[in-house]
Design a protein around this motif. Sequence first.
Motif, PDB file in Angstrom:
ATOM      1  N   PHE A   1       0.815  -1.209   0.000  1.00 41.21           N
ATOM      2  CA  PHE A   1       0.000   0.000   0.000  1.00 41.21           C
ATOM      3  C   PHE A   1       0.854   1.268   0.000  1.00 41.21           C
ATOM      4  N   ILE A   2       1.967   1.261   0.724  1.00 35.06           N
ATOM      5  CA  ILE A   2       2.788   2.473   0.834  1.00 35.06           C
ATOM      6  C   ILE A   2       3.860   2.556  -0.260  1.00 35.06           C
ATOM      7  N   MET A   3       3.901   1.586  -1.165  1.00 29.41           N
ATOM      8  CA  MET A   3       4.910   1.596  -2.223  1.00 29.41           C
ATOM      9  C   MET A   3       4.604   2.643  -3.280  1.00 29.41           C
TER      10      MET A   3
ATOM     11  N   PRO B   1       2.167 -13.820  -1.297  1.00 31.58           N
ATOM     12  CA  PRO B   1       2.272 -12.718  -2.268  1.00 31.58           C
ATOM     13  C   PRO B   1       0.926 -12.292  -2.846  1.00 31.58           C
ATOM     14  N   ALA B   2       0.121 -13.265  -3.299  1.00 31.77           N
ATOM     15  CA  ALA B   2      -1.167 -12.927  -3.919  1.00 31.77           C
ATOM     16  C   ALA B   2      -2.125 -12.287  -2.921  1.00 31.77           C
ATOM     17  N   VAL B   3      -2.189 -12.823  -1.699  1.00 29.87           N
ATOM     18  CA  VAL B   3      -3.098 -12.271  -0.692  1.00 29.87           C
ATOM     19  C   VAL B   3      -2.608 -10.893  -0.239  1.00 29.87           C
ATOM     20  N   SER B   4      -1.298 -10.696  -0.187  1.00 29.45           N
ATOM     21  CA  SER B   4      -0.759  -9.380   0.180  1.00 29.45           C
ATOM     22  C   SER B   4      -1.176  -8.323  -0.819  1.00 29.45           C
ATOM     23  N   VAL B   5      -1.054  -8.631  -2.105  1.00 25.86           N
ATOM     24  CA  VAL B   5      -1.461  -7.670  -3.136  1.00 25.86           C
ATOM     25  C   VAL B   5      -2.962  -7.409  -3.060  1.00 25.86           C
ATOM     26  N   MET B   6      -3.742  -8.443  -2.766  1.00 24.93           N
ATOM     27  CA  MET B   6      -5.190  -8.268  -2.656  1.00 24.93           C
ATOM     28  C   MET B   6      -5.537  -7.329  -1.498  1.00 24.93           C
ATOM     29  N   ILE B   7      -4.915  -7.535  -0.341  1.00 25.68           N
ATOM     30  CA  ILE B   7      -5.184  -6.668   0.814  1.00 25.68           C
ATOM     31  C   ILE B   7      -4.662  -5.255   0.551  1.00 25.68           C
ATOM     32  N   GLY B   8      -3.464  -5.143  -0.029  1.00 31.06           N
ATOM     33  CA  GLY B   8      -2.915  -3.827  -0.337  1.00 31.06           C
ATOM     34  C   GLY B   8      -3.760  -3.065  -1.337  1.00 31.06           C
ATOM     35  N   SER B   9      -4.291  -3.768  -2.337  1.00 30.37           N
ATOM     36  CA  SER B   9      -5.162  -3.115  -3.321  1.00 30.37           C
ATOM     37  C   SER B   9      -6.457  -2.645  -2.674  1.00 30.37           C
ATOM     38  N   GLU B  10      -6.969  -3.429  -1.718  1.00 26.46           N
ATOM     39  CA  GLU B  10      -8.177  -3.025  -0.991  1.00 26.46           C
ATOM     40  C   GLU B  10      -7.917  -1.762  -0.179  1.00 26.46           C
ATOM     41  N   MET B  11      -6.753  -1.699   0.485  1.00 26.56           N
ATOM     42  CA  MET B  11      -6.383  -0.482   1.211  1.00 26.56           C
ATOM     43  C   MET B  11      -6.266   0.707   0.266  1.00 26.56           C
ATOM     44  N   GLU B  12      -5.721   0.448  -0.928  1.00 24.40           N
ATOM     45  CA  GLU B  12      -5.545   1.525  -1.906  1.00 24.40           C
ATOM     46  C   GLU B  12      -6.893   2.070  -2.374  1.00 24.40           C
ATOM     47  N   LEU B  13      -7.848   1.176  -2.609  1.00 24.58           N
ATOM     48  CA  LEU B  13      -9.181   1.614  -3.025  1.00 24.58           C
ATOM     49  C   LEU B  13      -9.842   2.472  -1.943  1.00 24.58           C
ATOM     50  N   ILE B  14      -9.693   2.052  -0.688  1.00 21.45           N
ATOM     51  CA  ILE B  14     -10.277   2.831   0.412  1.00 21.45           C
ATOM     52  C   ILE B  14      -9.620   4.202   0.504  1.00 21.45           C
ATOM     53  N   SER B  15      -8.315   4.265   0.215  1.00 22.02           N
ATOM     54  CA  SER B  15      -7.599   5.543   0.343  1.00 22.02           C
ATOM     55  C   SER B  15      -8.065   6.570  -0.675  1.00 22.02           C
ATOM     56  N   TYR B  16      -8.769   6.151  -1.743  1.00 18.46           N
ATOM     57  CA  TYR B  16      -9.256   7.086  -2.750  1.00 18.46           C
ATOM     58  C   TYR B  16     -10.623   7.672  -2.409  1.00 18.46           C
ATOM     59  N   ARG B  17     -11.223   7.206  -1.316  1.00 23.34           N
ATOM     60  CA  ARG B  17     -12.555   7.703  -0.959  1.00 23.34           C
ATOM     61  C   ARG B  17     -12.457   9.131  -0.425  1.00 23.34           C
ATOM     62  N   GLU B  18     -13.604   9.824  -0.495  1.00 24.27           N
ATOM     63  CA  GLU B  18     -13.614  11.248  -0.161  1.00 24.27           C
ATOM     64  C   GLU B  18     -13.247  11.518   1.289  1.00 24.27           C
ATOM     65  N   PHE B  19     -13.708  10.672   2.222  1.00 28.93           N
ATOM     66  CA  PHE B  19     -13.433  10.954   3.639  1.00 28.93           C
ATOM     67  C   PHE B  19     -11.945  10.819   3.957  1.00 28.93           C
ATOM     68  N   VAL B  20     -11.239   9.933   3.219  1.00 28.73           N
ATOM     69  CA  VAL B  20      -9.796   9.813   3.422  1.00 28.73           C
ATOM     70  C   VAL B  20      -9.078  11.037   2.851  1.00 28.73           C
ATOM     71  N   THR B  21      -9.532  11.477   1.665  1.00 31.04           N
ATOM     72  CA  THR B  21      -8.944  12.678   1.076  1.00 31.04           C
ATOM     73  C   THR B  21      -9.141  13.879   1.992  1.00 31.04           C
ATOM     74  N   SER B  22     -10.320  13.984   2.578  1.00 32.99           N
ATOM     75  CA  SER B  22     -10.598  15.098   3.491  1.00 32.99           C
ATOM     76  C   SER B  22      -9.676  15.052   4.708  1.00 32.99           C
ATOM     77  N   ALA B  23      -9.441  13.831   5.237  1.00 33.33           N
ATOM     78  CA  ALA B  23      -8.559  13.706   6.390  1.00 33.33           C
ATOM     79  C   ALA B  23      -7.138  14.150   6.052  1.00 33.33           C
ATOM     80  N   LYS B  24      -6.691  13.838   4.823  1.00 27.80           N
ATOM     81  CA  LYS B  24      -5.354  14.270   4.411  1.00 27.80           C
ATOM     82  C   LYS B  24      -5.282  15.784   4.257  1.00 27.80           C
TER      83      LYS B  24
END
Length: 819
Positions: free
Chosen positions: A433-435, A491-514
């Motif tokens: 997620f942080i890469m 590896p596959a499950v890590s990418v799946m969880i990281g991609s899920e975190m990435e999708l959440i980070s694009y939501r409006e409430f996360v952008t507002s917090a930043k």
Amino acid sequence: MPSFTFLIGGFFHFMLIKRMFITFVTSILGILLMGAVPFAFNGTSFQFSKYTDGLKELLSQLSHLADITYPAGAAQRSLFPDVWEPYTYSMTVLFSALFLALFLAILLSILISLLPKRLYQGAKSILFVFESFPDILITVLIQFLIIWIYKKTNVLLFDVVAFGDSQPYTLPILCLSVMPIILSLRILLFHMEEEWEEPYIENAKSKGLSRLYILIHHIMPNTLIHFFHQSKMILWFMLSNLLVIEILFNIRGITNFVYQHGFPAIFTVASLLVFLPMYAFFALGSWFTNRWAMQSEAAATAAAQSSLNLEPLWRVLKRLLVRIVRPLQYVAAQPLFVAGFCIIGSILALSLIHNYAFGNEIPQTQVIYAKDGFNALGRAPFEPSSRFWFGTDQFGFELLYKIASGAKYTIGLAFFISLARLLLSFAGGYLFFIMNQRVKEWLKGLVDSTHYIPVALLCYFILNAVVLSEGMTFWQKGTFYILILTLVAVPAVSVMIGSEMELISYREFVTSAKVLGGSRFHVFSRHILPHTLPKLWFIYIQQIMYVLILFAHLGLLQIFFGGTVLEEYTVFGGDLLPKSMSNEWSGLIGSYYRQMMLRPYLLIIPVLFFAVSIFGVNLMLEGLKRTIEDLQWQRKKYFHPASLVIVAVAVGLCFFAVHKFSDDFRQRAKAVSAQKVEAKETERKIPIVELERDTISQFADGMINGVREYYIGGPMERSIINGVYGKPIKVKDYEKRTEYYYKEDGYQIIISSGLSRVINRMQVEYDSSRKDIKEAMKMKPMKETKDSLSYLKGRYLVLFTEKSKGHWWLSLQDQYYFR
């Protein structure tokens, strides 16, 4: 305006081609890196230097494809062009099954969507049940159905196995398409339900358009776009199932070819060949749907970054633990979750009761005698009956208790390995997620390469040498087994969880917090993590199902937890039977699947328990989904009356099973006690009473009174013999045999076993006179000396040897064995 649209389209296609190129290159690189993994292991230790040397050797072999050979009997054959025939066959079966599954799934999804609500829910429930059936069970049942029809009608609809050069197509394609149809249908119906809730559907209804018209022209196109991007998982399942199909049908396909002749170079070449058509399928599909998975580079740039939030770590961990455990407070209100939990819990509870209350003993019945105790009514194996619920194997061991004994390993390991996968993948997902975005693209491509390799084959090449090793303990092999099955999915499950975190980070409430100045740690712990944690429950339960399926596949490849022992099981030796050291269910599948045409229950029953366990896990997953949905809508429920009924039924079934265990072991203890008493009463009567016509005729069958539970050529199970005669007073090891000495009422009994672990001689000590022996045998001795009498009964030698005046040995043995 047209020129602007053209520029946008050109840029989109450029990015699409770029993404396709990166995926192609990284997938090939990933396959090469995985192909060298078996080089890296020396026993259970990973050596990076050996990995790099192996990778160099692999690349060198791939640069000279014409020189790659494989063993074919005593000769070596070139891989090319021999590999083209199995490769072409497998790809024909794979893609034929895929297109058949897609066509039927789309057709059925349309028909089911048009059903009334009650019938629609019923259809979904049926799909839910069938989704729990392992591919092995489906294939075996279809094969037996064809055989049953043939027996009843004398009409063979399809070939059930491959003979010679004849390769079956129809039945393997049908079997391979069953699970994809169910999975595709579930995905299509899920996305259709989402599309029916969209505002544009309400607009279409207001215009008077029919339900069928809306479904075909509006919902289905959008649904197919979503479905296509999930089809990679379906094709990956099919590739894993293809290995099972080729083994069960005895097909010489590409996966079976790699299994039989595989070493890293052949494994890598086959993986690359499989990758090319699968990649082409997904690349063309992405091009035509114009929906290649592309994420924005960033949602917003934070106006300012504050310092790290110094909130105590223990408070953060406490809050996270509460969020994880919170849904479990309400699962009692979901009968589905309770039912699934009771299924899994009951099986585990019975396994632990069998282990601790009954010593993990597997009852054995080799021969069933009539009431007179002498006439044999039958010999193992025995089919399922009221006495033997699940039947016995060829050695007389009851399958019920093997299932009970192995359940704690099978289910317990599935839960533990899945938890280990989840914990490691969560850490890996956060790192992903942080890469940097460019690094993510290349890493996704590397991980994507795992979808083009049957994971069971990769595990096989790593584990095979270890599980067959004789220099390692049970838990050394078991620990390595757990480690490999955990790491292959990280590896596959890590990418799946990281991609899920990435999708959440694009939501409006996360952008507002930043924008408001939240630090990265604050945004992650307060906003992203709380929305990720509920989905971790889903991932965990899904991984349990995947691990159970992987267990079954590895069982077919004879890779068992704790090690695989190859034992001789015929009188003359030479035939090797793989045996699990733990009785875990995949070991039972691997031990018995070659006997499925003769004794189908030996294979079907363990696979059915896999299906029941997967069904229980599916029920838990569905119940958990509904619990989280209730929490999201603030519908807090703590209890449901049906849950109490389900628990009561589960307790009742467990009580009934434990009562069966108690009765069986109580009767067995009585039988052992009676045998000891009878042995004491009858041992001194051997010269007078037991040398009768019936007794003498039993010599030709390899049996002798006093040790009637055993016979020449029978399996030498020391633990069972010890249960009858107690611990041997001494054991003698010779070059080709081992002798076990027992004492009964002052008389010795000697049982000998050879290299093949079968009984080849039995001796009984008793008192008699030479005259009485001759009169009782009623035949002239084959050989008579001062201190011995020899008779030949069938293929067995009956030898009387006088130790002292009136004191003899009666020995029964194979006449050829000791020469």
